[in-house]
Scaffold this active site. Structure first.
Site, short mmCIF file in Angstrom:
data_model
loop_
_atom_site.label_atom_id
_atom_site.label_comp_id
_atom_site.label_asym_id
_atom_site.label_seq_id
_atom_site.Cartn_x
_atom_site.Cartn_y
_atom_site.Cartn_z
N GLU A 79 0.72 -0.90 0.01
CA GLU A 79 -0.09 0.22 -0.16
C GLU A 79 0.97 1.57 -0.06
O GLU A 79 0.95 2.46 -0.68
CB GLU A 79 -0.96 0.52 1.07
CG GLU A 79 -1.65 -1.29 0.98
CD GLU A 79 -2.69 -1.32 1.86
OE1 GLU A 79 -2.71 -1.46 3.53
OE2 GLU A 79 -4.32 -1.06 1.73
N GLU A 111 -3.48 -10.20 4.16
CA GLU A 111 -4.49 -9.74 4.77
C GLU A 111 -5.57 -10.62 5.28
O GLU A 111 -6.62 -10.63 6.45
CB GLU A 111 -5.16 -8.51 4.88
CG GLU A 111 -4.21 -7.05 4.87
CD GLU A 111 -3.39 -7.08 3.89
OE1 GLU A 111 -3.41 -7.48 3.12
OE2 GLU A 111 -2.89 -5.62 4.09
N1 COA Z 1 4.14 -7.56 12.13
C1 COA Z 1 4.19 -8.13 13.07
N2 COA Z 1 5.37 -8.81 13.61
C2 COA Z 1 5.58 -9.10 12.47
C3 COA Z 1 4.93 -9.20 10.93
C4 COA Z 1 4.10 -8.14 10.89
N3 COA Z 1 3.40 -8.62 9.76
N4 COA Z 1 5.58 -10.28 9.63
C5 COA Z 1 6.84 -10.58 10.87
N5 COA Z 1 6.21 -10.56 11.72
C6 COA Z 1 7.89 -10.83 12.67
C7 COA Z 1 7.56 -12.62 12.98
O1 COA Z 1 6.57 -12.22 13.82
C8 COA Z 1 8.69 -12.77 13.27
O2 COA Z 1 9.21 -11.87 14.94
P1 COA Z 1 10.02 -13.82 15.65
O3 COA Z 1 11.54 -13.77 15.06
O4 COA Z 1 9.93 -12.69 16.76
O5 COA Z 1 9.33 -15.08 16.23
C9 COA Z 1 9.83 -11.95 12.44
O6 COA Z 1 8.59 -11.12 11.89
C10 COA Z 1 10.53 -13.06 11.15
O7 COA Z 1 9.02 -13.22 10.22
P2 COA Z 1 8.99 -14.91 10.20
O8 COA Z 1 8.00 -15.01 10.18
O9 COA Z 1 9.77 -15.81 11.76
O10 COA Z 1 10.13 -15.12 8.88
P3 COA Z 1 9.97 -15.23 7.89
O11 COA Z 1 10.90 -15.10 6.17
O12 COA Z 1 9.49 -16.66 7.07
O13 COA Z 1 8.76 -14.48 6.42
C11 COA Z 1 7.56 -12.77 5.69
C12 COA Z 1 8.56 -12.74 6.76
C13 COA Z 1 7.68 -11.07 5.95
C14 COA Z 1 6.98 -13.37 4.72
C15 COA Z 1 6.11 -13.22 7.11
O14 COA Z 1 6.67 -13.48 8.18
C16 COA Z 1 5.23 -12.89 7.29
O15 COA Z 1 4.59 -13.47 5.72
N6 COA Z 1 4.37 -11.52 7.73
C17 COA Z 1 3.26 -11.28 7.37
C18 COA Z 1 3.19 -10.42 6.72
C19 COA Z 1 1.38 -9.58 6.59
O16 COA Z 1 0.50 -10.40 6.99
N7 COA Z 1 1.76 -8.14 6.19
C20 COA Z 1 0.48 -7.83 6.57
C21 COA Z 1 -0.15 -7.67 7.67
S1 COA Z 1 -1.90 -7.16 7.59
#
Ligand code: COA
Length: 702
Positions: A105, A125
Site C-alpha cells: 500500500e 490480510e
Molecule cells: N507484524 C509484526 N511482526 C511481524 C510481521 C508483521 N506484519 N511480519 C513478520 N513479523 C515478525 C514475526 O513475528 C517474526 O518475529 P519473531 O522472530 O520474533 O518470531 C519475524 O518478524 C520474522 O518473521 P517470520 O515469519 O519468522 O520470517 P520469514 O522470513 O519466514 O517470513 C514474512 C517473513 C514477512 C514473509 C512473514 O513474516 C509474513 O508473511 N508476515 C506477515 C505479513 C503480513 O501479513 N502483512 C500484512 C499485515 S496486515
C-alpha cells in the site's frame, strides 16, 4: 531509536525505513514517516523522492501485534499515504524482499515502483481475517486490474516480480532497486506525478464476472466476514469515486480488526512463529547436516513422507520388507508426483528429476548411509521395537533415527536403539506430503541437536512443527481421544452420528472441517480401534468397559468405514447415509454397558461434551509440561485437525466462551451423570484459572 530517516542523495530526497525484522508499520513508524515526509516537503531542492528500506525486506506489512492495541488506528498512516500521493514532486519506491499488505500500500501511494528480481508482492490480510486497510482495496484494482486485485486480496498468496511487472503493479525491475528507483525518480521529475488513485480500473468492463465470483464466495461462507468485505470494496472500486471507496474500506477494516475472527487469526499468526521457539535451544545450538533421508515402510504414510522429502530436494531411500510393498510404495509416490503435475505445482521434467532422487531397497541396511532415517511401519510396538534395535546398529554414527507414531511411547523405542540421543518421534498426518502439521516428539533423552535439526527439516519440507513431550497420543490425539470418547458415549445415549457431526461441522457451534464419525470412517475404523485396543491391552488405557465401545464393536463386526462401505455411516456411492445397523448397535451397546437412553439430546450439549473435556485435557497437557505453551495446542488443532482458524484453536475458543462457564458445565455433567471414570474431573489448572478469571491462552509455565 530512529526508525524512519530523511536524507539527500544528490538531487533526490531519500526516506529510509529501518525497523527490523521486517520493517512492519506500527504507530511509531507511522509517526516518523509523517515527519520524514515533512522534511522532504520542506526540502525544496530535492527534485523527487525515493522511499526505501534497510534490512532484509521492504515493508512486509502492518505490525500485526499493534492491531490489537486499543489506540491502534490506520488513520495517521493513511493520511501520510494520501499526502505522499498528493505531492507535486514524484515519489518512487525501491522494492525488495516481501512487499506485503501495508508495504504494498505504501508502494502504491508512490508514483513509481522499481523492484529487485525475486521480490514477492501480496495482500495477505485475508489470512488474518482482514482486508487491506490503507487504500489498498482501491489502489490495487487501479494498478493491476480488478481481476488480479480481487484474486490477490481473496487468496492472500504473493506473486513474483515478473508477474507484478506484467500486472502493472511495478514499473521496472532492477538488480539494484535503490539505484533503479533514483533513475526513475529523475526521469519522472518535472512532470506532474501520476497518482494511482487517478487511474481508471483497466478491466472495469469485465467487472461483472469478477464481482459475481466474489459474491458467490461470500455467499458460500456467510459466517466469514472477510469475503463480503472484499466483494463490497471491489464493487466500490469500480462503481464509486475513489474517496467514497476509501471511506468504505476504512469502515470495513475498522470493524474487521476488532472482530473475534481476526483476533483469532492474528493469535495463530504469532502462535505458529512461537511454536518454532524451543526452550533450551537457540541459535547457538548445533544442527546436523541432512541430505539423504531413509524411510522404513512403503505404506501410505511412508510413501507420503518420502514424497514430502523428495519434493523438498532431498535424496530419499525407501525400504520395505517385501517387493510387493515396495512396488506399492513406488506407485503411491509416482501418483503423488503426477497429481502435483496435474495441479500445476511442478512440470513433468521436475517430477522426473524428483523421482530420480529416490532409491528403493528390500533390506534395512540400505539406509545405513542416510543422515536421518524415519521408521514409518504401522502402529505396532513389538514391530517398532524390533526395527529400532536394528536401526540402532545399522545407521551411521550421528544419523538421526525418527519413529513415526501417533500414540506410542517414543522413550521405549529410543531405548531399543541403544542411542536415545539420536532418537525423536515424528507424527506426520496423512497424506503426509500435503498435511501441514508435524508433531515432533521430544523423548526424555533426545539430544538438543537432534531436535534442532528436525525442527529445521520440518520447515524445509513446508511443515508447521509443534513439539510435544511423550504421552499417549501426544498433544493432538490425546485430546482427540476424549472428543471421540464423548462422541461415542453420546451415540449410546441416543444421538446419531449425523447429529454429532452436524453440530461439529456447523459454523454456529464449531465449524470443524469434518465431524468425528465421518473422520473415523474415512481414516478407517480399524485403524482407530486397533490403537485403542492396544492401548487398553498395554495396561495403561482406560479401565471403563464401555470406553469407545462403538468403535471397538464396529471393528469387530468388520465395519471399517468408507473402505468396507459400512461404519458409523453406510456408504452409497461413497456418500455417507445414516445406518440403521449402527443405530441398532448403539442401542445394543447402551444395554450392554448400562447407559440410559434419551429421546433427544440438545445440540448445545453435544458441543459442550465434545469440546469442554478437550479443553480440560489440554490444561492437563500444559500442567504436565507435554506442550510448552497453550498456543502450541491451538496450532496443532488448526494445522492438523481441521479446527477452524477463525476460531483461533480450542484454547482461544475456550477463552472466548469463558473458562468459568466451561468449568461450571463440566461440574454440571459430573453431578448429573456421576463421574465414575473421572471424565468430568476438572483439572486443577483449569479450575484455578477459571476462579482467577484468567486466560488459558495467556498462561505460561513459571
Ligand atoms: N507484524 C509484526 N511482526 C511481524 C510481521 C508483521 N506484519 N511480519 C513478520 N513479523 C515478525 C514475526 O513475528 C517474526 O518475529 P519473531 O522472530 O520474533 O518470531 C519475524 O518478524 C520474522 O518473521 P517470520 O515469519 O519468522 O520470517 P520469514 O522470513 O519466514 O517470513 C514474512 C517473513 C514477512 C514473509 C512473514 O513474516 C509474513 O508473511 N508476515 C506477515 C505479513 C503480513 O501479513 N502483512 C500484512 C499485515 S496486515
Amino acid at each position: 531509536m530512529t526508525i524512519v530517516s530523511y536524507g539527500r542523495d544528490a538531487d533526490i530526497g531519500v526516506i529510509t525505513i529501518d525497523n527490523p525484522p521486517v520493517n512492519a508499520i506500527g504507530p511509531a513508524l507511522a509517526r516518523e514517516l509523517a515527519a520524514a515526509l515533512d522534511a522532504f516537503q520542506a526540502d525544496g531542492d530535492a527534485v523527487a523522492l525515493v522511499v526505501e528500506c534497510a534490512g532484509s525486506t521492504f515493508v512486509a506489512g502492518g505490525d500485526i501485534a499493534a492491531f490489537g492495541s486499543p489506540d491502534f488506528t490506520a488513520g495517521p498512516f493513511n493520511a501520510t499515504l494520501q499526502r505522499l500521493s498528493d505531492m507535486d514532486r514524484p515519489a518512487v519506491a525501491a522494492l525488495f524482499g516481501t512487499v506485503l499488505g501495508g508495504g504494498l500500500e505504501l508502494a502504491m501511494a508512490c508514483h513509481g515502483r522499481v523492484a529487485a528480481p525475486g521480490t514477492r508482492f501480496g495482500m495477505p490480510e485475508v489470512t488474518l481475517g482482514l482486508i487491506p486497510g490503507s487504500l489498498g482495496t482501491q489502489n490495487l484494482p487501479r494498478l493491476a486490474g480488478l481481476k488480479t486485485a480481487a484474486r490477490m486480496i481473496s487468496d492472500g498468496k504473493p506473486i513474483g516480480a515478473e508477474a507484478a511487472l506484467e500486472a502493472g503493479i511495478i514499473d521496472a525491475l532492477a538488480d539494484d532497486p535503490g539505484q533503479g528507483a533514483r533513475t526513475l525518480a529523475r526521469k519522472l521529475a518535472g512532470s506532474p506525478p501520476r497518482r494511482t488513485q487517478d487511474l481508471p480500473v483497466p478491466d472495469r468492463d469485465q467487472a461483472g464476472d469478477v464481482l459475481a465470483g466474489l459474491k458467490a464466495a461470500a455467499d458460500a461462507a456467510p459466517w466469514l466476514a472477510t469475503p463480503r468485505a472484499i466483494h463490497d470494496t471491489m464493487l466500490a472500486a469500480v462503481t464509486m469515486p475513489y474517496d467514497a471507496g476509501v471511506e468504505l474500506e476504512q469502515a470495513r477494516f475498522a470493524k474487521l480488526v476488532a472482530s473475534p475472527q481476526s483476533r483469532a487469526m492474528r493469535h495463530l499468526f504469532f502462535a505458529e512463529r512461537e511454536a518454532r521457539k524451543i526452550p533450551g535451544l537457540g541459535r547457538e545450538t548445533a544442527s546436523r547436516d541432512v541430505s539423504r533421508v531413509g524411510v522404513i515402510g512403503a505404506g501410505t504414510m511412508g510413501a507420503g513422507i518420502a514424497t514430502a522429502f523428495l519434493n523438498a530436494g532431498f535424496a530419499v531411500t525407501v525400504t520395505d520388507a517385501t517387493q510387493a510393498g515396495l512396488d506399492r510404495g513406488l506407485s503411491i509416490i509416482q501418483g503423488n508426483l503426477a497429481s502435483a503435475v496435474k495441479r500445476g505445482r511442478m512440470t513433468e521434467a521436475q517430477a522426473a528429476k524428483t523421482l530420480d532422487r529416490l532409491t528403493l531397497g528390500l533390506d534395512l541396511s540400505a539406509v545405513g548411509d542416510c543422515d536421518m532415517v524415519i521408521e514409518a511401519v504401522f502402529e505396532d510396538m513389538a514391530l517398532k521395537l524390533d526395527i529400532a534395535a536394528q536401526l540402532g546398529a545399522i545407521c551411521r554414527p550421528g544419523a538421526i533415527i525418527a519413529t513415526n507414531t501417533s500414540t506410542l511411547d517414543v522413550d521405549r523405542i529410543a531405548a531399543a536403539t541403544a542411542r536415545p540421543g539420536d532418537v525423536i518421534g515424528t507424527h506426520f498426518f496423512s497424506p503426509a506430503h500435503i498435511m501441514r502439521l508435524l508433531e515432533v516428539v521430544r523423548g526424555a533423552e533426545t539430544a538438543p541437536d537432534t531436535l534442532q535439526t528436525v525442527m529445521g527439516l520440518a520447515r524445509k519440507i513446508g511443515k508447521t512443527a509443534v513439539v510435544s513431550g511423550v504421552c499417549y497420543g501426544f498433544i493432538g490425539n490425546r485430546m482427540a481421544e476424549v472428543y471421540m470418547r464423548e462422541s461415542e458415549a453420546l451415540q449410546m445415549e441416543g444421538a446419531s452420528p449425523s447429529q454429532i457431526d452436524g453440530v461439529v461441522q456447523s459454523t454456529e457451534y464449531l465449524g470443524m472441517a469434518m465431524g468425528p464419525n465421518r473422520m473415523l470412517d474415512m481414516a478407517g475404523v480399524d485403524v482407530g480401534a486397533r490403537t485403542v485396543v492396544e492401548w487398553i491391552a498395554g495396561g495403561e488405557g482406560p479401565t471403563d468397559p464401555g470406553y469407545r465401545a462403538m468403535c471397538r464393536a464396529l471393528y469387530e463386526r468388520g465395519d471399517h468405514g468408507q473402505k468396507t462401505g459400512e461404519g458409523y455411516y453406510r456408504y452409497e456411492n461413497r456418500q455417507p447415509v445414516p445406518s440403521e445397523k449402527t443405530a441398532a448397535l448403539a442401542e445394543e451397546m447402551a444395554a450392554k454397558h448400562g447407559v440410559t437412553r434419551r429421546d433427544a439430546i440438545p445440540d448445545q450439549e453435544i458441543l459442550e461434551r465434545l469440546l469442554f473435556p478437550m479443553v480440560n485435557e489440554a490444561a492437563m497437557i500444559l500442567d504436565e509440561g507435554i506442550a510448552y505453551r497453550p498456543s502450541d495446542i491451538d496450532v496443532v488443532w488448526t494445522a492438523g485437525y481441521g479446527f477452524p482458524a477463525w476460531r483461533g484453536g480450542p484454547l482461544f475458543m475456550a477463552d472466548e466462551i469463558g473458562l468459568d462457564r466451561i468449568v461450571a458445565r463440566m461440574d454440571h455433567y459430573a453431578a448429573r451423570d456421576g463421574d465414575p471414570h473421572g471424565y468430568w474431573t476438572v483439572s486443577p489448572l483449569l479450575r484455578q484459572l477459571a476462579e482467577a478469571r484468567a486466560s488459558l491462552t495467556d498462561w505460561r509455565r513459571e
